[in-house]
Design a protein around this motif. Structure first.
Motif, short mmCIF file in Angstrom:
data_model
loop_
_atom_site.label_atom_id
_atom_site.label_comp_id
_atom_site.label_asym_id
_atom_site.label_seq_id
_atom_site.Cartn_x
_atom_site.Cartn_y
_atom_site.Cartn_z
N GLY A 86 -26.52 71.70 -45.35
CA GLY A 86 -25.72 72.93 -44.61
C GLY A 86 -26.60 73.72 -43.76
O GLY A 86 -26.27 74.10 -42.63
N THR A 87 -27.87 73.70 -44.11
CA THR A 87 -29.14 74.49 -43.21
C THR A 87 -30.34 73.48 -43.22
O THR A 87 -30.38 72.48 -44.13
N ALA A 88 -31.00 73.80 -42.31
CA ALA A 88 -32.59 72.92 -42.25
C ALA A 88 -33.04 73.21 -43.77
O ALA A 88 -33.76 71.90 -43.98
N GLY A 89 -33.03 74.16 -44.41
CA GLY A 89 -33.62 74.60 -45.54
C GLY A 89 -33.20 73.57 -46.70
O GLY A 89 -33.84 72.99 -47.83
N ALA A 90 -32.05 72.87 -46.54
CA ALA A 90 -31.64 71.83 -47.54
C ALA A 90 -31.73 70.21 -47.08
O ALA A 90 -31.24 69.29 -47.37
N ALA A 91 -32.65 70.04 -45.81
CA ALA A 91 -32.83 68.87 -45.14
C ALA A 91 -33.37 67.71 -46.13
O ALA A 91 -33.22 66.69 -45.96
N ALA A 92 -34.02 68.23 -46.98
CA ALA A 92 -34.78 67.22 -47.93
C ALA A 92 -33.71 66.93 -49.15
O ALA A 92 -34.23 66.15 -49.95
N THR A 93 -32.96 67.77 -49.42
CA THR A 93 -31.95 67.58 -50.63
C THR A 93 -31.22 66.18 -50.88
O THR A 93 -31.35 65.57 -51.67
N PRO A 94 -30.79 65.78 -49.52
CA PRO A 94 -29.89 64.45 -49.40
C PRO A 94 -31.21 63.29 -49.84
O PRO A 94 -30.40 62.33 -50.15
N LEU A 95 -32.04 63.62 -49.60
CA LEU A 95 -33.13 62.34 -49.90
C LEU A 95 -32.75 61.73 -51.13
O LEU A 95 -32.79 60.28 -51.26
N ASP A 96 -32.80 62.49 -52.07
CA ASP A 96 -32.42 62.00 -53.40
C ASP A 96 -30.95 62.29 -54.13
O ASP A 96 -30.44 61.54 -54.93
N GLY A 272 -42.39 84.02 -41.07
CA GLY A 272 -42.23 82.86 -40.07
C GLY A 272 -42.03 81.49 -40.76
O GLY A 272 -41.38 80.69 -40.28
N ALA A 273 -42.53 81.30 -41.83
CA ALA A 273 -42.57 79.91 -42.57
C ALA A 273 -41.09 80.07 -43.34
O ALA A 273 -40.64 81.37 -43.58
N GLY A 274 -40.40 79.18 -43.67
CA GLY A 274 -39.30 79.35 -43.97
C GLY A 274 -38.90 78.25 -44.91
O GLY A 274 -39.60 77.50 -45.62
N ALA A 275 -37.59 78.03 -45.40
CA ALA A 275 -37.09 77.12 -46.65
C ALA A 275 -37.25 75.71 -46.03
O ALA A 275 -37.49 74.98 -47.15
N ALA A 310 -37.38 74.87 -54.58
CA ALA A 310 -38.25 75.57 -53.60
C ALA A 310 -37.56 76.40 -52.53
O ALA A 310 -38.03 77.36 -52.48
N ASN A 311 -36.58 75.76 -52.11
CA ASN A 311 -35.69 76.70 -51.27
C ASN A 311 -35.13 77.64 -51.86
O ASN A 311 -34.98 78.86 -51.22
N ASN A 312 -34.94 77.79 -53.26
CA ASN A 312 -34.43 79.17 -53.94
C ASN A 312 -35.54 79.87 -54.03
O ASN A 312 -35.58 81.16 -54.13
N GLY A 313 -36.73 79.25 -54.30
CA GLY A 313 -38.20 80.09 -54.40
C GLY A 313 -38.32 81.00 -53.01
O GLY A 313 -38.79 82.10 -53.34
N VAL A 314 -37.92 80.50 -52.05
CA VAL A 314 -38.12 81.09 -50.68
C VAL A 314 -37.30 82.45 -50.74
O VAL A 314 -37.99 83.25 -50.25
N THR A 315 -36.10 82.50 -51.14
CA THR A 315 -35.19 83.78 -50.96
C THR A 315 -36.12 84.89 -51.55
O THR A 315 -35.99 85.72 -51.01
N SER A 316 -36.48 84.72 -52.95
CA SER A 316 -37.36 85.96 -53.53
C SER A 316 -38.57 86.00 -52.56
O SER A 316 -39.04 87.45 -52.59
N PRO A 328 -40.23 91.40 -42.06
CA PRO A 328 -39.15 90.40 -42.83
C PRO A 328 -39.62 89.00 -42.58
O PRO A 328 -40.26 88.53 -41.66
N GLY A 329 -39.40 88.23 -43.86
CA GLY A 329 -39.96 87.04 -44.00
C GLY A 329 -39.25 85.98 -43.32
O GLY A 329 -39.49 84.70 -43.06
N GLY A 330 -37.87 86.33 -43.07
CA GLY A 330 -37.20 85.32 -42.33
C GLY A 330 -35.90 85.98 -41.40
O GLY A 330 -35.90 87.40 -41.76
N ALA A 331 -34.89 85.21 -41.00
CA ALA A 331 -33.89 85.98 -40.31
C ALA A 331 -33.09 86.54 -41.06
O ALA A 331 -32.63 87.82 -40.57
N THR A 332 -32.78 86.56 -42.08
CA THR A 332 -31.94 87.17 -43.25
C THR A 332 -32.54 88.62 -43.61
O THR A 332 -31.87 89.54 -43.53
N ALA A 333 -33.77 88.40 -43.89
CA ALA A 333 -34.63 89.68 -44.50
C ALA A 333 -34.68 90.50 -43.31
O ALA A 333 -34.35 91.74 -43.41
N ALA A 334 -34.69 89.96 -41.72
CA ALA A 334 -34.77 90.82 -40.72
C ALA A 334 -33.48 91.55 -40.60
O ALA A 334 -33.47 92.86 -40.53
#
Lengths: 504, 170
Positions: A86-96, A272-275, A310-316, A328-334
């Protein structure tokens, strides 16, 4: 933590629980917007800004935080079931995750993902609360040189993916890096490789690339089969056993959840770094230090746990610089920053002295959201997994239409839909001829970031390449990077030798 | 290594599409930065140079496969007659049509048409009633969620304009 802080935290926790009537519907909204490429927590909060501003501060915060967490988790659901992050943050999820679904283990995979996401998110929220002053400093120490190494951690995943056919994997990864270089350079804004399209001057937009490479190409591939799930692995009728199996598998790997979510937390606090970076780095690290690296990419639970935790660790993580420094650490935080400023909240260390309920309330909202999410979403995995049994003659056109339009949403250029289609053709050719689309996407996502930090470093040092080894933290990261490449090779050789001994 | 006589020969033509595209794109990319400042060149030359090298290795590998008779320059891994039978070509045509006409016809109408035509192609004309029903329902749900509820700026056409007028006056 003194007793007054503890009592504030307890009070805020129970107050936040009282907002369940906002959290529960927001979780479902978040799962939907997170699951459709192009929509995200950030643009949903923007769309619903009038509502957010009309609510009182506490309700608005609870709404934004639960939407943020749920969207992050929601992005993993289509990634697992239909190979569409659904987002680039989940791009590694489908690998497995996707191979598990194809094996008829979609329900298990969803349960694993939910447990990893919730525990990862909850744990990092607690750690972020406890270690806020230290974590807030991380952003100060991470300069362009250090960020280059962080990017390389993620990019080295290309080599892991390429393990089956190194030459083809490297071609895919480096083609992605070249495509990621399209656009103007960060120093002089010279246009490069844009084919004259003004729409490409800002670089290749990520969502059309994601939609094309994963969704559109997958839709054209799945029509060969009646349903997504392999014929001999069709799932049973909805049952609790698979869900509990998934929970058990995930809990058994709690150490894995802990360390990959901490990777997410640390990357999340870096503005600037992200999920997406966090999930690729976590996947790569997880694979590097696994006793069974050869099982990654085939439906291995650890390969699913790592990116999701990891991508849920990014949220906090993204909340730390926002609250402590006002960065802000990302777009949503901004966007959260804008809403909170509208309500007269001032950021910085004084926030926790002047308005402790707001500061701690954001973390508590996150913790409560994860707890409620776990209780509400986990039972649904038994129904969600049945997406994999929908006949592909219906599913493929739906995937194409809704994801292509999702490609249009972020910038609202018709060009982006054509771009998604072009990436779809590239992805289809890649899939049919044995090139890994994930390797291309890693290049497209991380390539421009790597180039940006690389150019900044060179610019600051007047072109001296040795600047890459000029900082202590950078050098420690270089050593860690080298170790993460060398140690798995050494472990692999030792394992191989051990296996050969009985044969002799 | 002796090749398996029962195994179909490797379709190298299809496998060469991406490396040839990669080489062409890299050379085009280089041409756009040839006279640019070094900041625009350094990363691209490093990445592009490596990509050209890996592609060259792959080309050499392909030549060896061809010489040993382990592969042909065919494209059967990309296009086959099966693509017509399964409806893949039809789906591609409707997808291109969807992207081309959505701006004129609007999201809802175009989504309905796309879903209905593609599903009918893939289902080889079976279950037409159900397909039209499900296509209409999906398009309407899409309109209700994305345009009516969220006011997303999806491409709008006749249907969206009419519905907006109905809503405003209703």
């Amino acid at each position: 933590m003194d007793s007054s802080t503890a009592s504030i935290l307890t009070e805020v926790f129970f107050e936040t629980l009282g907002y369940w009537y906002i959290i529960v519907p927001t979780i479902f909204l978040g799962l939907i917007v997170g699951g459709i490429p192009g929509f995200s927590a950030a643009n949903t909060i923007i769309i619903l800004m009038p509502l957010t501003l009309a609510l009182d501060l506490q309700s608005g915060l609870v709404f934004m935080i639960s939407l943020y967490c749920a969207a992050r988790m929601g992005a993993g659901i289509p990634a697992i079931l239909v190979n569409i992050p659904g987002t680039a943050g989940a791009a590694a999820t489908p690998l497995d995750g996707y191979p598990m679904s194809k094996q008829g283990k979609g329900q298990q995979a969803l349960a694993i993902s939910f447990v990893a996401s919730c525990i990862g998110g909850l744990l990092t929220t607690v750690i972020a609360l406890a270690a806020m002053p230290i974590l807030a400093r991380v952003g100060f120490y991470m300069h362009s040189v250090e960020m280059i190494v962080v990017m390389l951690f993620g990019i080295s995943l290309i080599a892991s993916i390429a393990a089956q056919d190194m030459v083809k994997g490297l071609i895919a990864g480096f083609l992605g890096l070249m495509i990621g270089s399209i656009g103007t350079d960060v120093v002089y804004a010279t246009p490069r490789g844009t084919f004259g399209f003004l729409e490409l001057y800002d670089g290749v937009p990520l969502i059309p690339a994601l939609v094309g490479l994963f969704a559109v190409s997958e839709a054209f591939v799945i029509i060969e089969k009646r349903v997504i799930v392999n014929h001999d692995n069709e799932p049973k009728a909805p049952n609790w056993t698979d869900t509990f199996d998934g929970v058990r598998i995930a809990l058994k790997r709690w150490v894995h959840i802990v360390w990959t979510s901490i990777i997410g937390l640390v990357i999340g606090v870096i503005p600037g770094a992200g999920a997406s970076i966090a999930s690729f780095v976590a996947y790569q690290q997880s694979r590097s230090f696994s006793k069974t690296p050869e099982r990654y990419g085939t439906g291995h639970p650890e390969g699913l746990i790592a990116p999701e935790a990891a991508n849920n660790g990014v949220t906090s993580g993204t909340l730390v610089p926002l609250l402590v420094l006002g960065i802000p650490g990302g777009a949503t935080a901004a966007i959260m920053l804008v809403v909170m400023q509208f309500h007269g909240v001032s950021f910085g260390p004084s926030l926790f002295e002047n308005q402790p309920k707001v500061g701690y309330g954001m973390f508590m909202a996150m913790a409560v959201s994860y707890v409620i999410m776990f209780l509400t979403i986990l039972p649904l995995s038994r129904y969600m997994s049945h997406v994999t049994t929908i006949p592909t003659i219906y599913l493929a056109p739906m995937i194409i239409s809704f994801t292509l339009v999702g490609g249009f949403v972020p910038r609202e250029y018709m060009f982006d839909m054509y771009l998604a289609l072009a990436f779809g053709v590239l992805g289809y050719i890649a899939r049919r001829t044995g090139y890994h689309v994930a390797a291309i996407l890693i290049g497209v996502i991380l390539g421009p970031l790597l180039e940006k930090y690389f150019l900044w470093s060179l610019k600051k040092s007047d072109g001296d390449i040795m600047v890459l080894f000029s900082s202590t933290l950078g050098n420690i990261l270089w050593v860690a990077f080298a170790m993460s490449i060398i140690l798995p090779l050494v472990f692999g050789m030792r394992r191989k030798r051990k296996l050969e001994v009985p044969a002799e | 290594m002796a090749s398996d006589p029962h195994k179909p020969p490797r379709q190298i033509g299809g496998e060469l599409v991406i490396p040839i595209f990669a080489v062409g794109f890299t050379l085009y990319f280089f041409s756009t930065i040839w006279n640019s400042p070094w900041t625009a060149q350094v990363s691209a030359f490093m990445v592009g140079g490596f990509l050209l090298l890996v592609c060259a290795i792959f080309f050499v590998r392909c030549i060896l496969w061809l010489r040993r008779g382990q592969g042909t320059l065919g494209f059967a891994n990309l296009f086959t007659v099966d693509d017509l039978r399964t409806g893949r070509i039809g789906l591609l045509a409707t997808t291109v049509g969807y992207v081309m006409f959505i701006d004129r016809l609007g999201f809802t109408l175009m989504t309905f048409l796309f879903l209905a035509i593609s599903m009918l192609i893939l289902a080889k004309g079976r279950n037409a009633g159900f397909i039209i029903l499900i296509s209409g329902a999906m398009a309407l749900i899409g309109w209700a969620v994305f345009i009516w509820a969220f006011d997303t700026r999806f491409p709008r056409g006749w249907f969206e304009t009419t519905m907006q007028a109905v809503m405003n006056n209703g």
